[in-house]
Design an enzyme around this catalytic site. Structure first.
Site: not given
Length: 438
Positions: A199, A244
């Protein structure tokens, strides 16, 4: 005063800190400095800083470590009288760190002169001053060592400013136009399919110009109104609303929130539910999320006596997006400060990729611009090392010349579709673009 080197031979400044309760300070944002706001809040609670007593600037691969060393020494020497004892009281510094080791952007910890705070229904004021060289006390102290409420050389508590219109900033693509971003995504997918990495997170930037001098306070107010469940922040020109939590440390406990996997909200209630369900069932998004959670656990676990995670990812609802989220909570096992843990976990797989070292090299190659403080740690730390830090997302950096750089990125995995990832960045740009009147 600026301290830039952890090994500096100059005498360390000594700080005198006084925190006292006050009746009420709501609302906080209208009391912030419109030109140089310092702010950290969620759901109307948090801290606002005014003035600047001291600034710590660092850069390079050791920027967090160097800042932590300087801060620990300053805090150990400080004379602190905290009569409230809540997170955010006593000695605090607001911080923002560059994403990359090679970034040209400076990382900062800013110690304000005056801190206004609200939490759990209580309000307080903290004054932070450099100790006077002759008296070893800040000017304006009385015989009991308490700062006067309105000493001539102290900042007064500001009254809330009247509401002003949101400035209009017209954004255009920065170094990487949309078509080049799609090409970068396609190249990343090709390399993932070739087994180079699992990723990588690729970001874009938009660039605009701010003309109004008093616009930032209105912009921050818009972010707080539209996204109350995020961390709304303003530190040294970096402003945003991040969903976040990178890491939070409070009296020996540690917590974090991992986000990875995103979809747009639906047009109606039924469509919205369908989109949330599809996100939880998406193999692509769950695989991307699992990589991010595994990375966070790997980095935090060595510092904890116990670390628990949500049994399954849950959907986090924001006004424009659904995210897959996992909460981590544990007990510290090694006495780490919040900056120690920031150093351990940054950059997470949610903003860099997996494996981390390979992903960082790839994103630096494919993105085509310096992220600056985007996706870096932003938050605050107190004299005990506790603090709250988020990942600087849904954000923009306002530079001294009025240039505004907004950022958004997406996690790229093997089945990512370039056009879909481009559309996701547009969704993620929406909070900051709308906060600037777009």
């Amino acid at each position: 005063m600026t301290q830039t080197d952890a090994a500096s031979e100059r005498p360390r400044p000594r700080l005198v800190v006084r925190t006292e309760p006050v009746d009420e300070l709501a609302p906080l944002i209208p009391r912030a400095d419109p030109r140089h706001p310092l702010l950290w809040m969620r759901r109307g609670e948090g801290i606002v800083g005014l003035g600047e007593t001291l600034r710590i600037e660092t850069s390079g691969a050791d920027r967090v470590d160097d800042a932590a060393v300087i801060w620990t020494e300053l805090a150990a020497d400080a004379d602190i009288d905290d009569r409230v004892g809540l997170p955010g009281t006593g000695l605090v510094a607001f911080g923002a760190f560059a994403f990359a080791d090679e970034s040209a952007s400076t990382s900062v910890l800013v110690v304000p002169e005056l801190v206004l705070g609200r939490r759990d229904g209580r309000a307080w004021v903290t004054r932070i001053a450099l100790a006077d060289a002759a008296t070893d006390a800040p000017a304006g102290d009385d015989e009991h060592g308490r700062a006067d409420a309105a000493a001539p050389d102290e900042l007064a508590i500001p009254e809330p400013a009247p509401r002003r219109r949101i400035p209009r900033v017209s954004f255009t693509p920065g170094a990487v136009p949309p078509e080049r971003y799609e090409e970068a995504v396609a190249e990343a997918v090709r390399r993932i399919d070739g087994g180079e990495f699992a990723k990588v997170v690729l970001a874009r930037e938009l660039v605009g110009e701010l003309h109004e001098e008093d616009g930032l306070r209105a912009t921050i107010g818009r972010l707080a109104e539209d996204y109350p469940d995020t961390w709304v922040f303003a530190v040294d020109g970096l402003i945003g609303a991040s969903p976040e939590t990178l890491v939070r440390v409070d009296h020996g406990t540690v917590s974090a929130r991992v986000l990875a996997g995103t979809t747009a909200r639906g047009a109606g209630e039924a469509s919205d539910r369908e989109r949330a369900t599809a996100l939880t069932e998406s193999a692509k998004d769950r695989a991307e999320h699992a990589l991010a959670v595994a990375s966070a656990v790997k980095r935090l676990e060595p510092h904890t006596a116990r670390l628990d995670t949500s049994p399954e990812p849950f959907t986090l609802q924001l006004p424009n997006l659904w995210h897959l989220a996992t909460d981590l909570k544990g007990t510290l096992g090694d006495g780490s400060t919040s900056l120690d843990l920031v150093r351990a976990v940054h950059p997470t797989a949610a903003v860099a990729g997996t494996p981390r070292r390979v992903a960082l090299s790839v994103l630096a190659e494919l993105e085509g611009f310096d992220r600056g403080r985007y996706a870096g740690p932003v938050g605050w730390i107190d004299g005990d090392g506790d603090g709250e830090w988020a990942i600087a997302l849904r954000c923009a950096q306002v530079e001294a010349d009025g240039t505004v750089r907004a950022y958004a990125g997406c996690g790229i995995v093997h089945d990512s579709v370039p056009a879909d990832e481009l559309a996701e960045t547009d969704m993620k740009f929406r909070p900051i673009v709308e906060a600037f009147g777009g």
